[in-house]
Design an enzyme around this catalytic site. Structure first.
Site, PDB file in Angstrom:
ATOM      1  N   PHE A 118      39.168  45.349  39.635  1.00  0.00           N
ATOM      2  CA  PHE A 118      37.492  46.218  38.852  1.00  0.00           C
ATOM      3  C   PHE A 118      37.145  45.890  37.891  1.00  0.00           C
ATOM      4  CE2 PHE A 118      41.363  48.700  39.460  1.00  0.00           C
ATOM      5  CZ  PHE A 118      41.552  50.106  40.065  1.00  0.00           C
ATOM      6  N   VAL A 177      42.014  44.754  35.509  1.00  0.00           N
ATOM      7  CA  VAL A 177      39.901  44.894  35.285  1.00  0.00           C
ATOM      8  C   VAL A 177      39.419  43.973  34.553  1.00  0.00           C
ATOM      9  CG1 VAL A 177      39.329  46.013  33.503  1.00  0.00           C
ATOM     10  CG2 VAL A 177      41.066  46.723  34.466  1.00  0.00           C
ATOM     11  N   CYS A 178      38.716  43.338  35.167  1.00  0.00           N
ATOM     12  CA  CYS A 178      37.900  41.865  34.461  1.00  0.00           C
ATOM     13  C   CYS A 178      37.230  42.218  32.872  1.00  0.00           C
ATOM     14  CB  CYS A 178      36.380  41.730  34.990  1.00  0.00           C
ATOM     15  SG  CYS A 178      35.262  40.030  33.981  1.00  0.00           S
ATOM     16  N   VAL A 179      37.775  40.976  31.750  1.00  0.00           N
ATOM     17  CA  VAL A 179      37.495  41.285  30.269  1.00  0.00           C
ATOM     18  C   VAL A 179      35.907  41.004  30.658  1.00  0.00           C
ATOM     19  CG1 VAL A 179      38.342  38.945  30.129  1.00  0.00           C
ATOM     20  CG2 VAL A 179      38.364  40.065  28.531  1.00  0.00           C
ATOM     21  N   ALA A 209      34.380  44.569  31.285  1.00  0.00           N
ATOM     22  CA  ALA A 209      34.823  45.918  30.458  1.00  0.00           C
ATOM     23  C   ALA A 209      34.718  45.684  29.131  1.00  0.00           C
ATOM     24  CB  ALA A 209      36.405  45.493  30.223  1.00  0.00           C
TER      25      ALA A 209
END
Lengths: 119, 130
Positions: A39, A77-79, A82
């Site tokens: 994501f 989820v991409c940090v 995010a």
């Protein structure tokens, strides 16, 4: 065949997340593997358990969690994306984890096909 | 992150193309595309970038993102060479439709026509379009 999935748009606002879900479900039903869904961009908004859609509508976040639990899919989820959008560990729905963009490149290398769902 | 990965997949090199289709500052696509590109460099893959449609504006000289209070990331394209990312393809038709030539761009690129761009895309293992 092994598919990696990349989702770049948020739920409800854009169809990308719905299309990715239907594609993933169809691929699994036909015996393909989907080891990881990544994501990115506004796609990180798929990961928050704080969402409360109206009762007569689909629950996109819960749908991802259930799919991941049933089929052992790694929801990443991409940090960086995010943190920009206020998505942190404490709001993640079950099955999601926050990690780096390297996880996207890695599934690109590992999978037979990487399929992007975006605008 | 990459260390662990390289142990598992050492030696496998795929052709990655990042396709940039959107103007630089109206949306976040250009900036976050660039962030993936930079990460991919750490994985020793065969990386190229394609710019088409309004994506050609990402490379336009003389951008001033400060008046928009946006992050000015255009200089990063000039730094790509330092990451061994040297294949930048720009679609000729997209440049011409916007009254631009390669001289208007912040970095040296290879200008290719639409048919050649299609061939380049067909040659890739992984295409990510933003």
């Amino acid at each position: 065949m092994q598919f990696g999935i990349l989702i770049n748009e948020g739920p409800y606002q854009h169809q990308a997340s719905d299309s990715a879900y239907l594609f993933t479900k169809a691929a699994l039903e036909q015996g393909h593997e989907v080891p990881r869904i990544f994501f990115y961009m506004d796609g990180v908004n798929n990961a928050t358990r704080l969402q409360e859609p109206q009762q007569d509508d689909r629950n996109i976040v819960r749908r991802w969690s259930q799919l991941a639990e049933t089929h052992g899919i790694d929801l990443v989820v991409c940090v960086a994306a995010a943190l920009r959008r206020g998505i942190k560990d404490e709001v993640l729905a079950p099955g999601f984890r926050i990690s780096g963009l390297g996880q996207l490149v890695e599934i690109g290398i590992q999978a037979d096909r990487l399929v992007t769902f975006g605008d | 992150m990459s260390d662990e990965f390289e142990d598992d997949f050492s030696g496998e090199i795929k052709r990655f193309m990042f396709v940039n289709r959107k103007a630089p500052h109206g949306t976040i696509y250009a900036l976050e595309s660039l962030e993936v590109v930079l990460i991919s460099a750490a994985f020793d893959q065969d990386v190229s970038l394609a710019f088409l449609d309004d994506g050609v504006f990402q490379l336009r000289k003389g951008q001033n993102a400060n008046v928009l209070e946006m992050k000015n990331f255009a200089p990063t394209y000039r730094a790509l060479e330092g990451y061994d990312i040297e294949k930048l393809y720009v679609e000729r038709e997209s440049l011409e439709a916007r009254g631009m030539t390669a001289d208007d761009l912040v970095v040296p690129v290879e200008v290719v026509d639409r048919a050649r761009m299609a061939e380049l895309m067909a040659d890739q293992d992984v295409v990510m379009s933003f």
